[in-house]
Design an enzyme around this catalytic site. Structure first.
Site, PDB file in Angstrom:
ATOM      1  N   SER A   1       5.183  -3.556  -3.289  1.00  0.00           N
ATOM      2  CA  SER A   1       4.804  -4.742  -2.514  1.00  0.00           C
ATOM      3  C   SER A   1       5.637  -5.933  -2.982  1.00  0.00           C
ATOM      4  CB  SER A   1       3.320  -5.049  -2.742  1.00  0.00           C
ATOM      5  OG  SER A   1       3.128  -5.453  -4.093  1.00  0.00           O
TER       6      SER A   1
ATOM      7  N   ASP B   1       6.337  -2.307   0.785  1.00  0.00           N
ATOM      8  CA  ASP B   1       4.973  -2.317   1.330  1.00  0.00           C
ATOM      9  C   ASP B   1       4.605  -3.748   1.758  1.00  0.00           C
ATOM     10  OD1 ASP B   1       2.432  -1.251   1.900  1.00  0.00           O
ATOM     11  OD2 ASP B   1       1.676  -1.743  -0.102  1.00  0.00           O
ATOM     12  N   HIS B   2       4.109  -3.903   2.952  1.00  0.00           N
ATOM     13  CA  HIS B   2       3.672  -5.221   3.462  1.00  0.00           C
ATOM     14  C   HIS B   2       4.747  -6.306   3.345  1.00  0.00           C
ATOM     15  CE1 HIS B   2      -0.465  -4.120   4.323  1.00  0.00           C
ATOM     16  NE2 HIS B   2      -0.454  -3.416   3.202  1.00  0.00           N
TER      17      HIS B   2
ATOM     18  N   GLY C   1      -8.394  -2.496  -1.023  1.00  0.00           N
ATOM     19  CA  GLY C   1      -9.223  -2.826  -2.179  1.00  0.00           C
ATOM     20  C   GLY C   1     -10.351  -1.845  -2.431  1.00  0.00           C
TER      21      GLY C   1
ATOM     22  N   LYS D   1     -14.769  -1.144   0.564  1.00  0.00           N
ATOM     23  CA  LYS D   1     -14.355  -0.887   1.949  1.00  0.00           C
ATOM     24  C   LYS D   1     -15.534  -0.792   2.916  1.00  0.00           C
ATOM     25  CE  LYS D   1     -10.338   1.761   0.362  1.00  0.00           C
ATOM     26  NZ  LYS D   1      -9.396   0.644   0.277  1.00  0.00           N
TER      27      LYS D   1
ATOM     28  N   GLY E   1      -5.026   1.061   3.224  1.00  0.00           N
ATOM     29  CA  GLY E   1      -6.380   0.885   2.709  1.00  0.00           C
ATOM     30  C   GLY E   1      -7.113   2.206   2.608  1.00  0.00           C
TER      31      GLY E   1
ATOM     32  N   SER F   1      -7.599   4.338  -0.093  1.00  0.00           N
ATOM     33  CA  SER F   1      -8.076   4.889  -1.372  1.00  0.00           C
ATOM     34  C   SER F   1      -9.493   5.422  -1.227  1.00  0.00           C
ATOM     35  CB  SER F   1      -8.049   3.811  -2.468  1.00  0.00           C
ATOM     36  OG  SER F   1      -6.764   3.743  -3.048  1.00  0.00           O
TER      37      SER F   1
ATOM     38  N   ASN G   1      -1.627   5.467   2.437  1.00  0.00           N
ATOM     39  CA  ASN G   1      -1.317   4.519   1.360  1.00  0.00           C
ATOM     40  C   ASN G   1      -2.407   4.469   0.295  1.00  0.00           C
ATOM     41  OD1 ASN G   1       0.852   3.843   2.945  1.00  0.00           O
ATOM     42  ND2 ASN G   1       0.414   1.649   2.977  1.00  0.00           N
TER      43      ASN G   1
ATOM     44  N   ASP H   1      -3.247   2.621  -3.475  1.00  0.00           N
ATOM     45  CA  ASP H   1      -2.983   1.742  -4.613  1.00  0.00           C
ATOM     46  C   ASP H   1      -4.230   1.629  -5.492  1.00  0.00           C
ATOM     47  OD1 ASP H   1      -2.069  -0.091  -6.404  1.00  0.00           O
ATOM     48  OD2 ASP H   1      -1.699  -1.699  -4.974  1.00  0.00           O
TER      49      ASP H   1
HETATM   50  P1  13P Z   1      -5.926   0.780  -1.093  1.00  0.00           P
HETATM   51  O1  13P Z   1      -6.324  -0.584  -1.549  1.00  0.00           O
HETATM   52  O2  13P Z   1      -7.047   1.455  -0.347  1.00  0.00           O
HETATM   53  O3  13P Z   1      -5.410   1.645  -2.192  1.00  0.00           O
HETATM   54  O4  13P Z   1      -4.746   0.620  -0.007  1.00  0.00           O
HETATM   55  C1  13P Z   1      -3.421   0.448  -0.448  1.00  0.00           C
HETATM   56  C2  13P Z   1      -2.496   0.053   0.648  1.00  0.00           C
HETATM   57  O5  13P Z   1      -2.798   0.082   1.829  1.00  0.00           O
HETATM   58  C3  13P Z   1      -1.156  -0.387   0.265  1.00  0.00           C
HETATM   59  O6  13P Z   1      -0.415  -0.844   1.339  1.00  0.00           O
HETATM   60  O1  G3H Z   2      -1.915  -3.327   0.252  1.00  0.00           O
HETATM   61  C1  G3H Z   2      -1.618  -3.915  -0.778  1.00  0.00           C
HETATM   62  C2  G3H Z   2      -1.310  -3.140  -1.992  1.00  0.00           C
HETATM   63  O2  G3H Z   2      -2.481  -2.681  -2.616  1.00  0.00           O
HETATM   64  C3  G3H Z   2      -0.439  -3.953  -2.897  1.00  0.00           C
HETATM   65  O3  G3H Z   2      -1.165  -4.930  -3.562  1.00  0.00           O
HETATM   66  O4  G3H Z   2       0.123  -7.013  -3.157  1.00  0.00           O
HETATM   67  O5  G3H Z   2      -1.451  -6.787  -5.119  1.00  0.00           O
HETATM   68  O6  G3H Z   2       0.727  -5.546  -5.074  1.00  0.00           O
HETATM   69  P1  G3H Z   2      -0.393  -6.156  -4.271  1.00  0.00           P
HETATM   70 ZN    ZN Z   3      -1.627  -1.779   2.856  1.00  0.00          ZN
END
Ligand code: 13P
Ligand code: G3H
Ligand code: ZN
Length: 309
Positions: free
Chosen positions: A50, A82-83, A181, A184, A212, A214, A254, A256
């Site tokens: 990210s 990412d993003h 996060g 959810k 999102g 996880s 995805n 994180d």
């Molecule tokens: P999580 O917060 O569910 O792990 O999602 C991560 C994500 O979408 C990163 O782009």
């Molecule tokens: O979707 C976001 C990811 O979990 C990345 O998070 O921007 O805190 O690195 P971050």
């Molecule tokens: Zn994301």
């Protein structure tokens, strides 16, 4: 092998009905845990950074660590932004050897999202890089929204078709009820598989991405909480739903938060059990092991990408 784009990975995933894990990377232990798992499972994998990860780890270090992973392992690895918040960040990553970028225009209205995404697609394609875009809004449970407002956040399948046709993006992140996060869902987890099915009907050749996603693995939440953490009420997307998504046309999932929980749980446990520890290797080794275990489980038991390298 050198870094690959996600193009071939996604073609195979759509033909053979599995998903590829896209894991967020921030440091060496996370990268090693992920690629060691992918190599053992003989699976393709996407490493994604990210803007925050890039600020934290810095591009030259990320590049060098990923080069090292490619030297050690022989599975297909893509490096993805990412993003991406704007054109400039996407351009910087493309110029630095990323093989895939996401431009996240979901905060803009439809026309602005189209224009920004198209601008990134034009630059990326001229440099052999693929682009993920996003349509719809991922809301967390903390957002105080009514049903009509919630419905407006899901991706509209007809708009998705128009969006892909007008932008030429290579893959599309959609909103079907997931959110970023550890919090959810308030009650039962619920995903709009009907929207996914309609999207796949209208744009069958576009790889679909789930953000999102996880699981918010209960064992790691418990581990964090029982060793001094405070993460009450955390709840994610159950494995069974992610498995169903990977069989139903989602090509990229995805993750994180689960890596953060695995790492933090392992470190908290070491510190609680032996407060005399101050050698970072003593807590980063178990942290890396838990990352590897988590990634291997997802690849093998949930996403179905083992032996798809
Ligand atoms: P999580 O917060 O569910 O792990 O999602 C991560 C994500 O979408 C990163 O782009
Ligand atoms: O979707 C976001 C990811 O979990 C990345 O998070 O921007 O805190 O690195 P971050
Ligand atoms: Zn994301």
């Amino acid at each position: 092998m050198p870094l690959v784009t996600t193009k071939e990975m996604f073609e195979k995933s759509m033909k053979e009905h599995f998903a590829i894990g896209a894991f967020n990377v921030n440091n060496m232990e996370i990268i090693q845990g992920i690629v060691d798992a992918a190599a053992k499972e003989n699976s393709p994998v996407i490493l994604q950074a990210s803007a925050g990860a890039i600020k934290y780890a810095r591009v030259p270090y990320l590049k060098a660590m990923i080069e090292a992973a490619l030297e050690e392992h022989d599975v297909p690895i893509a490096l993805h932004l990412d993003h991406g918040p704007d054109f400039e960040t996407c351009k910087m990553c493309i110029d630095n050897g990323f093989t895939s970028v996401m431009i996240d225009g979901s905060k803009y209205d439809f026309e602005e999202n189209v224009a920004l995404t198209k601008k990134v697609v034009d630059y990326a394609h001229a440099h052999g890089v693929v682009v993920e875009a996003e349509l719809g809004k991922l809301a967390g449970i903390e957002d105080d929204v009514n049903v009509a407002e919630a419905d407006a956040m899901y991706t509209d399948p007809d708009q998705a078709k128009e969006f892909v046709e007008r932008t030429g993006c290579d893959s599309l992140a959609i909103a079907i009820g997931t959110s970023h996060g550890a919090y959810k869902f308030k009650g039962e987890a619920k995903l709009r598989f009907d929207i996914l099915a309609k999207v796949k009907e209208l744009i069958p050749n576009t790889p679909i991405v789930l953000h999102g996603a996880s699981t918010v693995i209960p064992e790691y939440v418990d581990m964090c909480n029982s060793y001094g953490g405070n993460i009450p009420g955390a709840k994610g997307v159950p494995d069974e739903m992610l498995h169903e998504a990977s069989l139903s046309g989602v090509s990229k999932i995805n993750v994180d938060t689960d890596l953060r929980l695995a790492m933090t749980g392992a470190i908290r446990k070491v510190f609680s059990e032996d407060p005399s520890v101050f050698d970072p290797r003593k807590y980063l080794t178990p942290a890396r092991e838990e990352i590897e275990k988590t990634v291997a489980h997802k690849i093998r038991d949930v996403f179905g990408s083992s032996n798809k390298a």
